[in-house]
Design a protein around this motif. Structure first.
Motif, PDB file in Angstrom:
ATOM      1  N   ALA A 246       0.518  -1.353   0.048  1.00 18.13           N
ATOM      2  CA  ALA A 246      -0.071   0.076   0.051  1.00 18.13           C
ATOM      3  C   ALA A 246       0.454   1.026   0.102  1.00 18.13           C
ATOM      4  O   ALA A 246       0.469   2.562  -0.143  1.00 18.13           O
ATOM      5  N   GLY A 247       2.140   1.113  -0.340  1.00 17.25           N
ATOM      6  CA  GLY A 247       3.007   2.203  -0.019  1.00 17.25           C
ATOM      7  C   GLY A 247       3.026   3.068   1.580  1.00 17.25           C
ATOM      8  O   GLY A 247       3.950   3.920   1.154  1.00 17.25           O
ATOM      9  N   ILE A 248       2.737   2.598   2.794  1.00 18.10           N
ATOM     10  CA  ILE A 248       3.213   3.232   3.642  1.00 18.10           C
ATOM     11  C   ILE A 248       4.154   2.414   4.706  1.00 18.10           C
ATOM     12  O   ILE A 248       4.637   2.506   5.536  1.00 18.10           O
ATOM     13  N   ALA A 249       4.814   1.906   4.003  1.00 18.41           N
ATOM     14  CA  ALA A 249       6.091   1.011   4.391  1.00 18.41           C
ATOM     15  C   ALA A 249       7.358   0.089   3.423  1.00 18.41           C
ATOM     16  O   ALA A 249       6.362   0.084   2.180  1.00 18.41           O
ATOM     17  N   GLY A 250       8.480  -0.662   3.631  1.00 18.67           N
ATOM     18  CA  GLY A 250       8.960  -1.002   2.557  1.00 18.67           C
ATOM     19  C   GLY A 250       8.935  -2.270   3.302  1.00 18.67           C
ATOM     20  O   GLY A 250       8.541  -2.888   3.785  1.00 18.67           O
ATOM     21  N   ALA A 251      10.949  -3.248   2.829  1.00 17.33           N
ATOM     22  CA  ALA A 251      11.137  -3.769   2.438  1.00 17.33           C
ATOM     23  C   ALA A 251      12.051  -4.737   3.264  1.00 17.33           C
ATOM     24  O   ALA A 251      11.008  -5.463   4.216  1.00 17.33           O
ATOM     25  N   ALA A 255       9.875  -7.792   5.740  1.00 20.78           N
ATOM     26  CA  ALA A 255      10.907  -9.125   6.163  1.00 20.78           C
ATOM     27  C   ALA A 255      10.044  -9.196   7.460  1.00 20.78           C
ATOM     28  O   ALA A 255      10.032 -10.179   7.884  1.00 20.78           O
ATOM     29  N   SER A 256       9.821  -8.289   7.938  1.00 15.12           N
ATOM     30  CA  SER A 256       9.778  -8.155   9.306  1.00 15.12           C
ATOM     31  C   SER A 256       9.220  -8.855  10.139  1.00 15.12           C
ATOM     32  O   SER A 256       8.292  -9.244  10.513  1.00 15.12           O
ATOM     33  N   ALA A 257       7.781  -8.330   9.497  1.00 13.27           N
ATOM     34  CA  ALA A 257       6.449  -8.609   9.286  1.00 13.27           C
ATOM     35  C   ALA A 257       6.364 -10.343   9.359  1.00 13.27           C
ATOM     36  O   ALA A 257       5.583 -11.272  10.205  1.00 13.27           O
ATOM     37  N   LEU A 258       6.812 -10.718   8.098  1.00 13.28           N
ATOM     38  CA  LEU A 258       7.205 -11.783   7.317  1.00 13.28           C
ATOM     39  C   LEU A 258       7.111 -12.598   8.680  1.00 13.28           C
ATOM     40  O   LEU A 258       6.553 -12.989   9.505  1.00 13.28           O
ATOM     41  N   VAL A 259       8.115 -12.534   9.191  1.00 14.20           N
ATOM     42  CA  VAL A 259       8.627 -13.158  10.111  1.00 14.20           C
ATOM     43  C   VAL A 259       8.304 -12.521  11.592  1.00 14.20           C
ATOM     44  O   VAL A 259       7.777 -13.987  12.339  1.00 14.20           O
ATOM     45  N   LEU A 260       7.429 -11.815  12.525  1.00 13.66           N
ATOM     46  CA  LEU A 260       7.011 -11.985  13.116  1.00 13.66           C
ATOM     47  C   LEU A 260       5.572 -12.692  13.532  1.00 13.66           C
ATOM     48  O   LEU A 260       5.038 -13.057  13.971  1.00 13.66           O
ATOM     49  N   VAL A 294       4.861  -4.656  15.445  1.00 18.47           N
ATOM     50  CA  VAL A 294       4.926  -4.221  14.355  1.00 18.47           C
ATOM     51  C   VAL A 294       4.658  -2.684  13.656  1.00 18.47           C
ATOM     52  O   VAL A 294       5.361  -2.610  12.416  1.00 18.47           O
ATOM     53  N   TRP A 295       4.458  -2.124  14.905  1.00 20.01           N
ATOM     54  CA  TRP A 295       4.498  -0.637  14.951  1.00 20.01           C
ATOM     55  C   TRP A 295       4.850   0.165  14.517  1.00 20.01           C
ATOM     56  O   TRP A 295       5.400   0.709  14.113  1.00 20.01           O
ATOM     57  N   ILE A 296       6.456  -0.603  15.601  1.00 20.61           N
ATOM     58  CA  ILE A 296       7.896   0.154  15.271  1.00 20.61           C
ATOM     59  C   ILE A 296       8.369   0.196  14.061  1.00 20.61           C
ATOM     60  O   ILE A 296       8.673   0.885  13.479  1.00 20.61           O
ATOM     61  N   VAL A 297       8.725  -1.331  14.080  1.00 21.40           N
ATOM     62  CA  VAL A 297       9.369  -1.398  12.210  1.00 21.40           C
ATOM     63  C   VAL A 297       8.752  -0.485  11.489  1.00 21.40           C
ATOM     64  O   VAL A 297       8.711  -0.112  10.183  1.00 21.40           O
ATOM     65  N   MET A 298       7.157  -0.550  10.887  1.00 22.85           N
ATOM     66  CA  MET A 298       6.488   0.381  10.149  1.00 22.85           C
ATOM     67  C   MET A 298       6.859   1.863  10.311  1.00 22.85           C
ATOM     68  O   MET A 298       7.188   2.250   8.880  1.00 22.85           O
ATOM     69  N   ILE A 299       6.991   2.261  11.089  1.00 15.09           N
ATOM     70  CA  ILE A 299       7.349   3.380  11.557  1.00 15.09           C
ATOM     71  C   ILE A 299       8.945   3.903  11.014  1.00 15.09           C
ATOM     72  O   ILE A 299       8.564   5.219  10.291  1.00 15.09           O
ATOM     73  N   VAL A 300       9.853   2.675  11.622  1.00 20.70           N
ATOM     74  CA  VAL A 300      10.498   3.660  10.865  1.00 20.70           C
ATOM     75  C   VAL A 300      10.746   2.956  10.078  1.00 20.70           C
ATOM     76  O   VAL A 300      11.841   3.911   9.359  1.00 20.70           O
ATOM     77  N   ASP A 301      10.532   2.125   9.364  1.00 19.42           N
ATOM     78  CA  ASP A 301      10.392   1.958   7.661  1.00 19.42           C
ATOM     79  C   ASP A 301       9.978   3.030   6.574  1.00 19.42           C
ATOM     80  O   ASP A 301      10.431   3.805   5.997  1.00 19.42           O
ATOM     81  N   ARG A 302       9.264   3.690   7.251  1.00 20.47           N
ATOM     82  CA  ARG A 302       8.499   4.981   6.327  1.00 20.47           C
ATOM     83  C   ARG A 302       9.050   5.754   6.997  1.00 20.47           C
ATOM     84  O   ARG A 302       9.438   6.614   6.399  1.00 20.47           O
ATOM     85  N   TRP A 303      10.170   6.293   8.033  1.00 15.53           N
ATOM     86  CA  TRP A 303      11.295   7.119   7.882  1.00 15.53           C
ATOM     87  C   TRP A 303      12.101   7.193   7.321  1.00 15.53           C
ATOM     88  O   TRP A 303      12.819   7.691   6.413  1.00 15.53           O
TER      89      TRP A 303
END
Length: 303
Positions: A246-251, A255-260, A294-303
């Motif tokens: 959806a364009g709000i997070a990246g690679a 990968a992190s969401a898949l593992v979690l 999940v939230w933390i990784v999503m935000i960090v990846d957005r940065w």
């Protein structure tokens, strides 16, 4: 269970006492630990919904309004369930069943919080966020709360208002739901089922004493609760990857969401296979760790 809750007949119901609730009692009525999740998910939704770094004041107003509505809903939920709460070891010392706050005062407090939150959202965000907050209030109180005494399907219904705060935050900054907002809602919705299946199993005797027909109560062997935990944890794995598309997070997030997600699915599978208190507790704590990461990784990846 290792430390089984006592039967309803052996749980002492507090005698009538002078009602003079403290600030801590009124704060407890808002279910602060649950409301912390509301604040976090709505803040994440607001941050991810905007085109850039959010305005802190506007974000605080949106999150604050959402928290007020959720707090008001929690107060009215406890008001409705106070007799059942008095029969459960884990809830009998809440302010209402323990007699520290009167039903009338609780009703006024809950109504004031809910109205304040809706007004704040209406004035400082947009009509869509306000409508979603109103829907949260209505579904939680008029649908989920009465259903909780009648059917185990209430868990699925309750997951809807539980997931809406993420969407309220998203729409407050984005202006529409879009794929990104829908994916955040879906992640929280699916996450709640294995989380609550674990809770229901750990406190199944308590729920049974209070007359709540949770899956772990009506199916004492736990097979249905285990299947539900696995089913929704499995669905969560692919759904949690949607924000990357959806364009709000990246690679990194992908990968992190898949593992979690796989890790949570493993815990759910272990619970379904063992149906023990230790497996339920592991799933419970695993789910608590999963969502913030999940939230933390999503935000960090957005940065």
């Amino acid at each position: 269970m290792k430390d089984s809750p006592l039967g309803a007949a052996s749980i002492p119901i507090p005698a009538a006492r002078r009602v003079n609730g403290s600030l801590a009692d009124y704060f407890a009525l808002t279910k602060p630990r649950l409301n912390f999740l509301v604040v976090a998910t709505s803040a994440v939704g607001y941050y991810l919904g905007g085109p850039g770094r959010p305005d802190v004041v506007s974000m605080t107003q949106a999150v604050g309004g959402t928290a007020l509505v959720a707090g008001g809903a929690a107060v009215h939920n406890q008001l409705y369930e106070r007799d059942n709460d008095a029969l459960m070891r884990r809830t009998r010392l809440r302010p209402l069943p323990d007699g520290r706050v009167s039903p009338g005062d609780a009703r006024t407090f809950g109504l004031a919080l809910s109205l304040a939150g809706l007004v704040l959202l209406a004035v400082r965000t947009n009509w869509l966020s306000t409508a979603l907050a109103l829907a949260t209030l209505v579904v939680y109180l008029a649908v989920y709360t009465p259903m909780k005494r009648r059917t185990s399907l209430s868990t699925l219904v309750g997951a809807v208002p539980g997931a809406l705060p993420a969407l309220i935050g998203w729409t407050a900054s984005h202006g529409s739901i879009a794929l990104g907002g829908a994916s955040l809602f879906a992640i929280v919705f699916l996450w709640q089922i294995p989380h609550f299946m674990a809770i229901a199993w750990m406190y199944r005797e308590d729920y049974g004493n209070a007359g709540f027909p949770m899956l772990a109560v009506i199916d004492p062997e736990g097979r249905r609760a285990g299947r539900q935990a696995v089913l929704y944890a499995a669905a969560l794995v692919p759904v949690s990857l949607v924000p990357a598309f959806a364009g709000i997070a990246g690679a990194v997030y992908f990968a992190s969401a898949l593992v979690l997600g796989v890790a949570l699915l493993v815990l759910a599978g272990r619970f379904a296979a063992m149906r023990s208190e230790s497996a339920a507790r592991a799933l419970f704590f695993g789910s608590i760790i999963y969502l913030p990461l999940v939230w933390i990784v999503m935000i960090v990846d957005r940065w």
